[in-house]
Design a protein around this motif. Sequence first.
Motif, PDB file in Angstrom:
ATOM      1  N   ILE A 217      31.444  88.607  55.588  1.00 22.80           N
ATOM      2  CA  ILE A 217      32.470  88.851  56.609  1.00 22.80           C
ATOM      3  C   ILE A 217      31.814  89.352  57.893  1.00 22.80           C
ATOM      4  N   GLY A 218      30.847  90.263  57.755  1.00 24.03           N
ATOM      5  CA  GLY A 218      30.138  90.772  58.928  1.00 24.03           C
ATOM      6  C   GLY A 218      29.459  89.663  59.709  1.00 24.03           C
ATOM      7  N   TRP A 219      28.779  88.772  58.991  1.00 25.92           N
ATOM      8  CA  TRP A 219      28.111  87.628  59.648  1.00 25.92           C
ATOM      9  C   TRP A 219      29.146  86.709  60.292  1.00 25.92           C
ATOM     10  N   LEU A 220      30.236  86.427  59.569  1.00 21.15           N
ATOM     11  CA  LEU A 220      31.249  85.492  60.054  1.00 21.15           C
ATOM     12  C   LEU A 220      31.876  85.985  61.357  1.00 21.15           C
ATOM     13  N   LEU A 221      32.236  87.262  61.409  1.00 15.56           N
ATOM     14  CA  LEU A 221      32.894  87.788  62.603  1.00 15.56           C
ATOM     15  C   LEU A 221      31.932  87.886  63.783  1.00 15.56           C
ATOM     16  N   ARG A 222      30.652  88.166  63.497  1.00 16.27           N
ATOM     17  CA  ARG A 222      29.664  88.203  64.589  1.00 16.27           C
ATOM     18  C   ARG A 222      29.415  86.820  65.175  1.00 16.27           C
ATOM     19  N   GLU A 223      29.267  85.837  64.298  1.00 17.31           N
ATOM     20  CA  GLU A 223      28.873  84.504  64.739  1.00 17.31           C
ATOM     21  C   GLU A 223      30.054  83.623  65.152  1.00 17.31           C
ATOM     22  N   LYS A 224      31.208  83.797  64.516  1.00 21.72           N
ATOM     23  CA  LYS A 224      32.351  82.897  64.724  1.00 21.72           C
ATOM     24  C   LYS A 224      33.586  83.616  65.245  1.00 21.72           C
ATOM     25  N   GLY A 225      33.463  84.925  65.513  1.00 22.06           N
ATOM     26  CA  GLY A 225      34.638  85.729  65.842  1.00 22.06           C
ATOM     27  C   GLY A 225      35.427  85.253  67.043  1.00 22.06           C
ATOM     28  N   THR A 226      34.746  84.698  68.033  1.00 19.01           N
ATOM     29  CA  THR A 226      35.443  84.225  69.238  1.00 19.01           C
ATOM     30  C   THR A 226      36.455  83.133  68.905  1.00 19.01           C
ATOM     31  N   ASP A 227      36.107  82.269  67.964  1.00 19.06           N
ATOM     32  CA  ASP A 227      36.977  81.153  67.591  1.00 19.06           C
ATOM     33  C   ASP A 227      37.924  81.480  66.438  1.00 19.06           C
ATOM     34  N   LEU A 228      37.731  82.638  65.791  1.00 19.96           N
ATOM     35  CA  LEU A 228      38.607  83.031  64.689  1.00 19.96           C
ATOM     36  C   LEU A 228      39.757  83.869  65.240  1.00 19.96           C
ATOM     37  N   PHE A 229      40.915  83.243  65.439  1.00 19.37           N
ATOM     38  CA  PHE A 229      42.057  83.955  65.992  1.00 19.37           C
ATOM     39  C   PHE A 229      42.590  84.987  64.994  1.00 19.37           C
ATOM     40  N   ARG A 230      42.659  84.594  63.719  1.00 16.90           N
ATOM     41  CA  ARG A 230      43.284  85.453  62.706  1.00 16.90           C
ATOM     42  C   ARG A 230      42.664  85.158  61.351  1.00 16.90           C
TER      43      ARG A 230
END
Length: 293
Positions: A217-230
Amino acid sequence: VGIDDALVKGGAMADEENIVEMNNGCICCTVRGDLIAGLKKLIKNSKKSGKTLDGVMIETTGLADPAPVAQTFFADDYVQQHFRIDGILTLVDAKHIIQHLDDEKPEGVENEAVEQVAFADRILLNKCDLVDSEKELEEVERRIRAINEIVPIKRTTNSEVDMDFILGIRGFSLDKIVAMDDAFLADSHDHQHDQRVSSVGIDVPGEVVQQKLNDWIGWLLREKGTDLFRSKGVLAVKGMKEKFVFQAIHMLFANSQQGSWDDGEERRCKMIFIGKNLNREELTSGFMKCMAR
């Protein structure tokens, strides 16, 4: 993958009220017929039980165009006879709203964030505690006023607000809506959603390993957080008796424990990701690597 029903906490209200979750598609497109059927059912159940129906609250996704949903109350004679729209409430994320208002959409595709602000009769400007300064909040309010000049705005944290601000307000004005959108009452439905935006659902039996989940989750939000609305989920964690609830908006993350797994209840993991340019295979395989073997 239905998540929201599991996120609605229990209690007296949950026991007494009718909560209906629609999973068949976008409420402003494919499930409008289901919405009409659901409204009719509520009226018939009310008459059958002898209990007065005080009102109906409809929660849409953050990607819904409010106009076709509101139009539903004028498109069916039975619904129109038994319901009136009290108001359209828009919950605005003070931390992220400007980037969504400024999002450049493909030609012919509407910006749902702009539509939701424009149609609002009340706005809850939420997550004000996450905004760095008063100046930034004032700029957010200025941008909202540029779209909807007269809408009442209430600053909130955790969406805490007096019910008088959002219920029984008689805020909806058909004349105002028609002045803004002269095709509102037309039976056509030609709005387009951004095809880059989609959702990825995961629903698997079993448990996750806490540390593996945290790292991913930490990696996902750092790398993809801009495109992850929710992002949200209800998970079974190995060694944890309670259900693990996960929620994120872009790179902001929160988790909690919500109730215990019942004896005999299958321990399983449900997650949903909503965002732009999502890679289903990458999200699914990444999550599966967190599962306990």
